[in-house]
Write an enzyme that holds these catalytic residues in place. Sequence first.
Site, mmCIF file in Angstrom:
data_model
loop_
_atom_site.group_PDB
_atom_site.id
_atom_site.type_symbol
_atom_site.label_atom_id
_atom_site.label_comp_id
_atom_site.label_asym_id
_atom_site.label_seq_id
_atom_site.Cartn_x
_atom_site.Cartn_y
_atom_site.Cartn_z
ATOM 1 N N SER A 1 42.062 22.118 24.591
ATOM 2 C CA SER A 1 41.096 22.851 23.884
ATOM 3 C C SER A 1 40.038 23.309 24.725
ATOM 4 C CB SER A 1 40.242 21.803 23.023
ATOM 5 O OG SER A 1 39.064 21.300 23.841
ATOM 6 N N ASP A 2 39.631 24.471 24.281
ATOM 7 C CA ASP A 2 38.325 25.132 25.148
ATOM 8 C C ASP A 2 37.422 23.990 25.014
ATOM 9 O OD1 ASP A 2 37.351 28.485 25.999
ATOM 10 O OD2 ASP A 2 36.727 26.718 26.948
ATOM 11 N N TRP A 3 36.145 24.401 25.969
ATOM 12 C CA TRP A 3 35.152 23.460 25.879
ATOM 13 C C TRP A 3 34.349 23.296 24.793
ATOM 14 C CZ3 TRP A 3 32.143 22.294 30.615
ATOM 15 C CH2 TRP A 3 30.800 21.283 30.260
ATOM 16 N N GLY A 4 34.413 22.182 24.172
ATOM 17 C CA GLY A 4 33.895 21.568 22.742
ATOM 18 C C GLY A 4 34.549 22.255 21.640
ATOM 19 N N ALA A 5 35.808 23.077 21.795
ATOM 20 C CA ALA A 5 36.294 23.608 20.597
ATOM 21 C C ALA A 5 36.653 22.863 19.575
ATOM 22 C CB ALA A 5 37.195 24.548 20.948
#
Length: 722
Positions: free
Chosen positions: A266-270
């Site tokens: 995932s992207d950061w915090g996604a």
Amino acid sequence: MTEQQLVSILNQMTIDEKIAQLLQLAAPFYEGAEGEGQITGPMAAMGISKEVVANTGSVLGLTGAQQVIQVQKAHMNNNRLGIPLLMMADIVHGYKTIFPVPLALGCSWDMQLAERTAEIAAAEAAAAGVHVTFAPMVDLVRDPRWGRVMESTGEDPFLNGEFARAFVRGFQGRDLTGDPSRVAACVKHFAAYGAAEGGRDYNTVDMSERQLREYYLPAYQAALDEGCEMVMTSFNTVDGIPATGNSRLMRDLLRDEWGFDGVLISDWGAVKELIPHGVAANEAEAARKAIQAGVDIEMMTPCYVRHLRDLVETGQVEEALIDEAVLRILKLKRKLGLFDNPYRGADPEREREIVMCAEHRQAAREAALKSIVLLKNEGVLPLQEDRNIALIGPFAQSGDILGPWSWLGEQEEAVRLYDGLRAISGANRVVAARGCGIETGTDAEWDEALRAARNADVIVLALGEHSEMSGEAGSRANIRLPQVQLELIAKLKPLNKPIVAVLFNGRPLDLHGVFDQADAVVEAWYPGTEGGAAIAELLYGKHNPSGRLSMSFPYAAGQIPVYYNHFNTGRPQGAPDAQERYVSQYLDIPNEPLLPFGYGLSYTSFEYSEPAISSGTMTPEQPVRIRVRVTNTGDVAGEEVVQLYVRDVAGETVRPVKELKDFRKISLQPGESKDVEFILSERQLRYHHTNLERISDPGDFIAMVGPNSRDTAELTFTLTKQ
Ligand code: GLC
């Protein structure tokens, strides 16, 4: 290590160990890492226990051979089964030797160059202990208000795909296991992150699946086709569902249809952002949707580690989904040789030897030379070395020329334009004066600049956006230069001295007040560590500019989105029978961009013969050959990018007025001619029909050849299928 052995490790792992393997934390969580323990803000709120840290699968942003060895050693001591950490970091356009931003490299139209920059970035990063880079970013972009256009190679799916392949080849090489100087690549951001509404970062993306597949997906596919090991999800929605929780996009398309069985991060915090997006009521639902969508690693939020065990125990998530995610991560670790050597390429001695070495800096200079685009030149360039130069503007002596993804680069090490110019013309030929800052100015700065300008023969302006004005979360609604810089130009104009504007920026700008005022305009983008030297060499004609725009420059922000491969509409402007008013147009500005895709000037001139085609008919078995002779009619050597476009005159769906199908970057000595031949096949005419099948239509086509997407000569041919 065999797959059997990996499975045996998997079978020994407890459910908690398996789930922790799916978590990626930033460096400060790890003992021995710089900033260790300085876990504050959202990170502190994550409440990650030491047991979890001891079992996590990968680290974000830890670099430096010593540090990596230290952290990996500590980890191997704590991890019950001796599963090594994967070290991942954003090495987007260079590690410490910073290359031009990808949008600049996109203007080089040079795949060997792109591959070389990635190879060097990988070598430096691998020596510093990095295993995976979060690159290439291949998001197609049509909206320069979006700050991350600087990270893309531009608006064309074919060109982006060629660059995606080149970057993957450079990062990964041919033998990722056997070559510890390479790193695994992670193509991002899947998918269509560049189509955010209004050019506002993280905003909604909504388009037909046909549009998605025709324009936005090809470059990701190209990266995976080239063997890219990982994929990163994007923050945006795709057809109403955030990519990170979108099973249709990730499971059905990426994994089942495309057959991607690598690691999806995932992207950061996604993962947790599925909650504010409004498709998850809580972290548990976010975890469920993401793991079911096939997201293997959760970056920097604790939904998996907090809720997956319970979701398994309550039968909401099959443990098999977790097992497959863990196995994909273990396979990547095996492929990188980490089970045999957890320290892989981390080598303090080699790091000292190659990082920022002369060879790498020279490559950075060459990359900048080929990425810079000459946009205008009314007889003022190249500069004569015996002329007195007033170098004025916020970038005259600025090191902020590395771009938004240069977190490991050192501005102090960057060659400033002032240094570059003086290295060629001698110290007393160039007087620098800021004249104003990026967004503010003082009378004293102006007075100093005016004095310098009065005493000079030529004014070189160094203008632009500071690197925080583009990049992630760097969207701008007004994409002109800041007012104070436009005023600087206007105040210098009455001196009636030649003005050369050099631009340092991360996006196509609205160049009102610059393009019309300066006698020459040079688009330098963020040119990287050797930027000042490369620009100076181009300004003094030591090299001939050869960059060609890979993204259109709008006439005004009101035109956006403006891109070359647009549709014709039923009322195109300029058609033979077009009415005065009732056509697709603006009342106050032209439809065309100020500067089109593929555009760029040279210090020499090139002449094109009438193109010729081998036959007026193409069949699936019989391609056509298109040939054109290009002559350097000037008196200096130069490089030209010969471009081939095609238009499908009548398709099942509307078709772009032109689409790039091929190109050749050629070098020509003064007076030299070269025949350029393109082989155009039926496969290149295929596109997604309404049933999403990718096929070509028999019928008439127009082929266009020229130096950019606007100035082309036409040929016609017919595709027949019987
Ligand atoms: C950022 C970016 C992504 C990057 C990741 C890790 O938010 O969107 O491109 O790779 O976080 O730094």
